[in-house]
Design an enzyme around this catalytic site. Structure first.
Site, PDB file in Angstrom:
ATOM      1  N   ARG A 265       1.068  -1.024  -0.073  1.00 43.77           N
ATOM      2  CA  ARG A 265      -0.230  -0.051   0.028  1.00 43.77           C
ATOM      3  C   ARG A 265       0.893   1.144   0.228  1.00 43.77           C
ATOM      4  NH1 ARG A 265      -3.480  -2.824  -1.674  1.00 43.77           N
ATOM      5  NH2 ARG A 265      -5.477  -3.369  -0.506  1.00 43.77           N
TER       6      ARG A 265
ATOM      7  N   HIS B 256      -1.172  -0.029  -9.770  1.00 49.29           N
ATOM      8  CA  HIS B 256      -1.789  -0.882  -8.814  1.00 49.29           C
ATOM      9  C   HIS B 256      -2.315  -2.026  -9.562  1.00 49.29           C
ATOM     10  CE1 HIS B 256      -3.949  -1.214  -4.587  1.00 49.29           C
ATOM     11  NE2 HIS B 256      -3.744  -2.300  -4.870  1.00 49.29           N
TER      12      HIS B 256
HETATM   13  P1  NAP Z   1      -1.792 -11.499   5.044  1.00 51.64           P
HETATM   14  O1  NAP Z   1      -1.874 -13.070   4.558  1.00 51.64           O
HETATM   15  O2  NAP Z   1      -2.789 -11.168   5.999  1.00 51.64           O
HETATM   16  O3  NAP Z   1      -0.262 -11.549   5.500  1.00 51.64           O
HETATM   17  C1  NAP Z   1       0.124 -10.463   6.102  1.00 51.64           C
HETATM   18  C2  NAP Z   1       1.500 -10.695   6.630  1.00 51.64           C
HETATM   19  O4  NAP Z   1       1.885  -9.315   7.359  1.00 51.64           O
HETATM   20  C3  NAP Z   1       1.582 -11.697   7.702  1.00 51.64           C
HETATM   21  O5  NAP Z   1       2.892 -12.428   7.721  1.00 51.64           O
HETATM   22  C4  NAP Z   1       1.822 -10.758   9.131  1.00 51.64           C
HETATM   23  O6  NAP Z   1       2.087 -11.559  10.094  1.00 51.64           O
HETATM   24  C5  NAP Z   1       2.429  -9.861   8.590  1.00 51.64           C
HETATM   25  N1  NAP Z   1       2.322  -8.600   9.740  1.00 51.64           N
HETATM   26  C6  NAP Z   1       1.171  -7.920   9.750  1.00 51.64           C
HETATM   27  N2  NAP Z   1       1.379  -6.988  10.426  1.00 51.64           N
HETATM   28  C7  NAP Z   1       2.425  -6.984  10.962  1.00 51.64           C
HETATM   29  C8  NAP Z   1       3.521  -6.208  11.905  1.00 51.64           C
HETATM   30  N3  NAP Z   1       2.817  -5.223  12.547  1.00 51.64           N
HETATM   31  N4  NAP Z   1       4.628  -6.610  11.887  1.00 51.64           N
HETATM   32  C9  NAP Z   1       5.218  -7.354  11.184  1.00 51.64           C
HETATM   33  N5  NAP Z   1       4.488  -8.506  10.410  1.00 51.64           N
HETATM   34  C10 NAP Z   1       3.312  -8.096  10.182  1.00 51.64           C
HETATM   35  O7  NAP Z   1      -1.850 -10.630   3.839  1.00 51.64           O
HETATM   36  P2  NAP Z   1      -1.419 -10.945   2.303  1.00 51.64           P
HETATM   37  O8  NAP Z   1      -2.900 -11.447   1.467  1.00 51.64           O
HETATM   38  O9  NAP Z   1      -0.482 -11.822   2.010  1.00 51.64           O
HETATM   39  O10 NAP Z   1      -1.683  -9.577   1.612  1.00 51.64           O
HETATM   40  C11 NAP Z   1      -0.650  -8.615   1.991  1.00 51.64           C
HETATM   41  C12 NAP Z   1      -1.135  -7.341   1.439  1.00 51.64           C
HETATM   42  O11 NAP Z   1      -0.528  -7.054   0.051  1.00 51.64           O
HETATM   43  C13 NAP Z   1      -2.327  -6.937   1.504  1.00 51.64           C
HETATM   44  O12 NAP Z   1      -2.823  -6.320   2.875  1.00 51.64           O
HETATM   45  C14 NAP Z   1      -2.775  -5.639   0.486  1.00 51.64           C
HETATM   46  O13 NAP Z   1      -2.358  -4.226   1.156  1.00 51.64           O
HETATM   47  C15 NAP Z   1      -1.488  -5.970  -0.329  1.00 51.64           C
HETATM   48  N6  NAP Z   1      -1.896  -6.234  -1.748  1.00 51.64           N
HETATM   49  C16 NAP Z   1      -1.719  -5.525  -2.870  1.00 51.64           C
HETATM   50  C17 NAP Z   1      -1.972  -5.817  -4.070  1.00 51.64           C
HETATM   51  C18 NAP Z   1      -1.478  -5.083  -5.306  1.00 51.64           C
HETATM   52  O14 NAP Z   1      -1.955  -5.424  -6.623  1.00 51.64           O
HETATM   53  N7  NAP Z   1      -0.589  -4.393  -5.243  1.00 51.64           N
HETATM   54  C19 NAP Z   1      -2.863  -7.056  -4.166  1.00 51.64           C
HETATM   55  C20 NAP Z   1      -3.162  -7.902  -3.193  1.00 51.64           C
HETATM   56  C21 NAP Z   1      -2.773  -7.555  -1.924  1.00 51.64           C
HETATM   57  P3  NAP Z   1       1.558 -13.002  10.894  1.00 51.64           P
HETATM   58  O15 NAP Z   1       1.814 -14.015   9.744  1.00 51.64           O
HETATM   59  O16 NAP Z   1       2.258 -13.091  11.991  1.00 51.64           O
HETATM   60  O17 NAP Z   1       0.137 -12.595  10.934  1.00 51.64           O
HETATM   61  C1  GLV Z   2      -5.374  -5.087  -3.818  1.00 48.51           C
HETATM   62  O1  GLV Z   2      -4.627  -4.401  -3.702  1.00 48.51           O
HETATM   63  C2  GLV Z   2      -5.815  -6.069  -2.668  1.00 48.51           C
HETATM   64  O2  GLV Z   2      -5.673  -5.700  -1.518  1.00 48.51           O
HETATM   65  O3  GLV Z   2      -6.450  -7.314  -2.910  1.00 48.51           O
END
Ligand code: NAP
Ligand code: GLV
Length: 314
Positions: free
Chosen positions: A229, A277
């Site tokens: 983000r 994005h």
């Molecule tokens: P997720 O499965 O919830 O994983 C989040 C990771 O971040 C987990 O490993 C979590 O730790 C860690 N985390 C959260 N808060 C933390 C903190 N304060 N300190 C250290 N580690 C922390 O999320 P995801 O599905 O992988 O997606 C991640 C992000 O990618 C989304 O929230 C979104 O903003 C972004 N995204 C972007 C796009 C794009 O097109 N650019 C697309 C999809 C997603 P734990 O494992 O210990 O819970």
């Molecule tokens: C895209 O940015 C998502 O959070 O799925």
């Protein structure tokens, strides 16, 4: 069963049809201003306050993306307007993991193989050998080891990079990925890294994490990839670190203001790649299948995964 769908771009018709096809008997409708009628499920992206008003029979809210920051708000103000006792469910992978691995691997390899520098030499008509980097001496740090971060870390490790990753909770890493957690773990994870990849959710704890203090801990001339983000990045700190040479370049897919304003300095930085994005898009078929599967499970009284912890913010 009634399913109410909202997206700010209004492109909800395919979701109406897709969810109705996948869930026989379900009535689907797209939200129109003033619709405060009952619904069993809300399926939405970047909702306004009206959509989130309490409504009769509501059992769960499905976010058509992985990140729920647009629902909860970075300072948690959105959490307060969520109907009490209603689960917020996010997308889990739904085809985004593979896209993220492709995008980040490409950005890392492009920097590792010095392809931007070679392109600049080509533009000048210069035939010059550039000393190759050694992969064993090219640590990559991945912030976030969740659904997407773990896949990206695994993909980079499979290419041969020494990969470190950082998560909130302490747990064992995976083959060829060393996992860190907590404040001490953060320093060890990022210290001397040649590339930093951000895949954290945007929460009060992670906002502005990509800042001057962090850039100073990386190897001189490191590369930054932000695919999470825009609110994670202190933009002025990145520009200053690029001006000093501490950061050699960056690939940015997300921004504080999207679309990126035409007069934003990021557009004019030669060592900065800007994409709109799209590093991992929400894929319609996968999204409909995942949400429909979870609605069907809830209707059968079964537990589902992907429920957001509102206090944690992800
Ligand atoms: P997720 O499965 O919830 O994983 C989040 C990771 O971040 C987990 O490993 C979590 O730790 C860690 N985390 C959260 N808060 C933390 C903190 N304060 N300190 C250290 N580690 C922390 O999320 P995801 O599905 O992988 O997606 C991640 C992000 O990618 C989304 O929230 C979104 O903003 C972004 N995204 C972007 C796009 C794009 O097109 N650019 C697309 C999809 C997603 P734990 O494992 O210990 O819970
Ligand atoms: C895209 O940015 C998502 O959070 O799925």
């Amino acid at each position: 069963m009634d399913i109410l769908i909202f997206s700010p771009d209004g492109k909800t018709a395919p979701f109406e049809t897709g969810l109705a096809d996948a869930l026989p008997g379900a009535r689907t409708r797209s939200w129109q201003p003033g619709d405060d009628n009952a619904a069993d499920y809300l399926v939405l992206w970047k909702p306004n306050a009206e959509v989130l008003k309490p409504r009769e029979r509501l059992k769960a809210i499905f976010n058509m993306g992985a990140g729920v920051d647009a629902v909860l708000g970075v300072d948690g103000e959105g959490a307060r307007r969520l109907p009490a006792g209603v689960a917020l469910v996010r997308l889990e992978d739904a085809g985004m993991g593979a896209q993220m691995v492709e995008y980040v691997s490409h950005a890392v390899l492009r920097y590792f193989r010095r392809l931007d520098e070679l392109a600049e030499l080509q533009a000048q008509g210069v035939w010059k050998f550039l000393k190759p980097n050694r992969i064993a001496e090219f640590p990559v740090a991945v912030l976030g080891f969740g659904t997407l971060g773990a896949q990206v870390a695994g993909g980079l490790a499979a290419l041969g990079f020494p990969v470190r990753a950082w998560s909130r909770s302490a747990r064992p890493g995976r083959e060829n990925v060393t996992l860190y957690s907590g404040a001490d773990g953060f320093d060890t994870c990022v210290s001397g890294a040649r590339v930093l990849v951000n895949l954290l959710p945007l929460t009060p704890d992670t906002a502005d994490v990509l800042n001057a203090k962090l850039f100073a801990k990386l190897a001189p001339g490191a590369f930054v990839i932000n695919v999470a983000r825009g609110g994670h990045l202190v933009e002025a700190d990145l520009l200053a670190a690029m001006a000093s040479g501490q950061i050699a370049g960056a690939t940015l897919d997300v921004f504080r203001t999207e679309p990126l304003p035409a007069d934003h300095p990021f557009w004019r930085q030669p060592r900065l790649t800007v994409t709109p994005h799209m590093s991992a898009l929400t894929l319609r078929e996968e999204t409909i299948a995942q949400i429909a599967g979870k609605i069907a499970a809830l209707e059968r009284g079964e537990a589902i995964t992907g429920i957001v912890d509102i206090q944690r913010g992800y």
